[in-house]
Design a protein around this motif. Sequence first.
Motif, mmCIF file in Angstrom:
data_model
loop_
_atom_site.group_PDB
_atom_site.id
_atom_site.type_symbol
_atom_site.label_atom_id
_atom_site.label_comp_id
_atom_site.label_asym_id
_atom_site.label_seq_id
_atom_site.Cartn_x
_atom_site.Cartn_y
_atom_site.Cartn_z
ATOM 1 N N ILE A 80 0.829 -1.206 0.000
ATOM 2 C CA ILE A 80 0.000 0.000 0.000
ATOM 3 C C ILE A 80 0.863 1.256 0.000
ATOM 4 O O ILE A 80 0.527 2.253 -0.648
ATOM 5 N N ASP A 81 1.992 1.227 0.721
ATOM 6 C CA ASP A 81 2.883 2.392 0.751
ATOM 7 C C ASP A 81 3.365 2.761 -0.642
ATOM 8 O O ASP A 81 3.496 3.944 -0.973
ATOM 9 N N GLU A 82 3.619 1.753 -1.480
ATOM 10 C CA GLU A 82 4.128 2.013 -2.829
ATOM 11 C C GLU A 82 3.032 2.057 -3.886
ATOM 12 O O GLU A 82 3.229 2.605 -4.968
ATOM 13 N N HIS A 83 1.885 1.441 -3.575
ATOM 14 C CA HIS A 83 0.785 1.388 -4.551
ATOM 15 C C HIS A 83 -0.533 1.750 -3.863
ATOM 16 O O HIS A 83 -1.457 0.934 -3.787
ATOM 17 N N PRO A 84 -0.660 2.973 -3.371
ATOM 18 C CA PRO A 84 -1.879 3.356 -2.631
ATOM 19 C C PRO A 84 -3.143 3.268 -3.473
ATOM 20 O O PRO A 84 -4.231 3.044 -2.930
ATOM 21 N N ASP A 85 -3.023 3.414 -4.783
ATOM 22 C CA ASP A 85 -4.205 3.343 -5.643
ATOM 23 C C ASP A 85 -4.724 1.919 -5.806
ATOM 24 O O ASP A 85 -5.812 1.713 -6.353
ATOM 25 N N ASP A 86 -3.948 0.932 -5.338
ATOM 26 C CA ASP A 86 -4.340 -0.467 -5.480
ATOM 27 C C ASP A 86 -4.945 -1.018 -4.197
ATOM 28 O O ASP A 86 -5.208 -2.209 -4.090
ATOM 29 N N ALA A 87 -5.164 -0.178 -3.224
ATOM 30 C CA ALA A 87 -5.744 -0.614 -1.962
ATOM 31 C C ALA A 87 -7.265 -0.773 -2.107
ATOM 32 O O ALA A 87 -7.807 -0.666 -3.206
ATOM 33 N N LEU A 88 -7.943 -1.033 -1.003
ATOM 34 C CA LEU A 88 -9.404 -1.180 -0.948
ATOM 35 C C LEU A 88 -9.930 -2.260 -1.892
ATOM 36 O O LEU A 88 -10.834 -2.021 -2.705
ATOM 37 N N PRO A 89 -9.425 -3.492 -1.799
ATOM 38 C CA PRO A 89 -9.894 -4.557 -2.710
ATOM 39 C C PRO A 89 -11.367 -4.884 -2.531
ATOM 40 O O PRO A 89 -12.010 -5.383 -3.464
ATOM 41 N N TRP A 90 -11.934 -4.616 -1.331
ATOM 42 C CA TRP A 90 -13.350 -4.904 -1.099
ATOM 43 C C TRP A 90 -14.264 -4.000 -1.906
ATOM 44 O O TRP A 90 -15.464 -4.246 -1.969
ATOM 45 N N GLU A 91 -13.695 -2.980 -2.537
ATOM 46 C CA GLU A 91 -14.508 -2.124 -3.391
ATOM 47 C C GLU A 91 -14.492 -2.578 -4.852
ATOM 48 O O GLU A 91 -15.115 -1.955 -5.704
ATOM 49 N N ASP A 92 -13.795 -3.677 -5.150
ATOM 50 C CA ASP A 92 -13.800 -4.228 -6.501
ATOM 51 C C ASP A 92 -15.202 -4.701 -6.868
ATOM 52 O O ASP A 92 -16.018 -5.020 -5.992
#
Length: 231
Positions: A80-92
Amino acid sequence: MITSADEYKRWFDAPQSNERVRKLREPASQETWVDIIQRFPECRAEVAWSRHTPVVVLKILRWDADERTRWRVRTNARWIDEHPDDALPWEDDPSVPIQFRLSDQERQLLQFGLTEWSGPAKCTHEFAVAMGFRDVEDLFIQGNRIGEAIVAGEPLSRTDWTKALLSTEVVFMSNVIGSGWDWETTTGLSDESTLQMIRALQRKIVTGGVIGHVFGTRVGPAGWSEPVHRR
């Protein structure tokens, strides 16, 4: 510190204990992490969970075939620190087909958990709706479809995987509306082995973002609960 892939696998296969948890959380060299995920795919979700796993290894696991592994990468603080835009998988989108790394026995159990409803179980309309189906007839029809797809190794939506797991949990345990005492007789599976597999499935199958969003209940404007269906 974990010094080899074989050492990690021995602890991975060890009975559940505080020591096992501690050992699987220990650091290792990048070469060891790579060796683990290459030789032992069943360990990938656990590796993705570790705060010591290098980002270069997480990058490999991000595209693993197993949704649980990908999910754990996307909730790993290093990632998440390096790819913050890839967080929140439950919103997929929960309708996108996904796959989980399950054994044949676990897949068979989920099929039983869906098809038992047309056997000794006694489902009602309300319980069918609570488990994500339109009604009891839809539970029978969709249950057969989902169960056959799981056994065949086909990818399913996160919604369908959640229906399968929830249906299995209820039909196995409940003697009021489920199979209950008849479970061992009708499925040939002992209560002990079934419970062990259900616990494993609860760890493996990702259900986040389904209950209360795709189906389940939500609080309405007047404070009452209403069923939610989004297809």
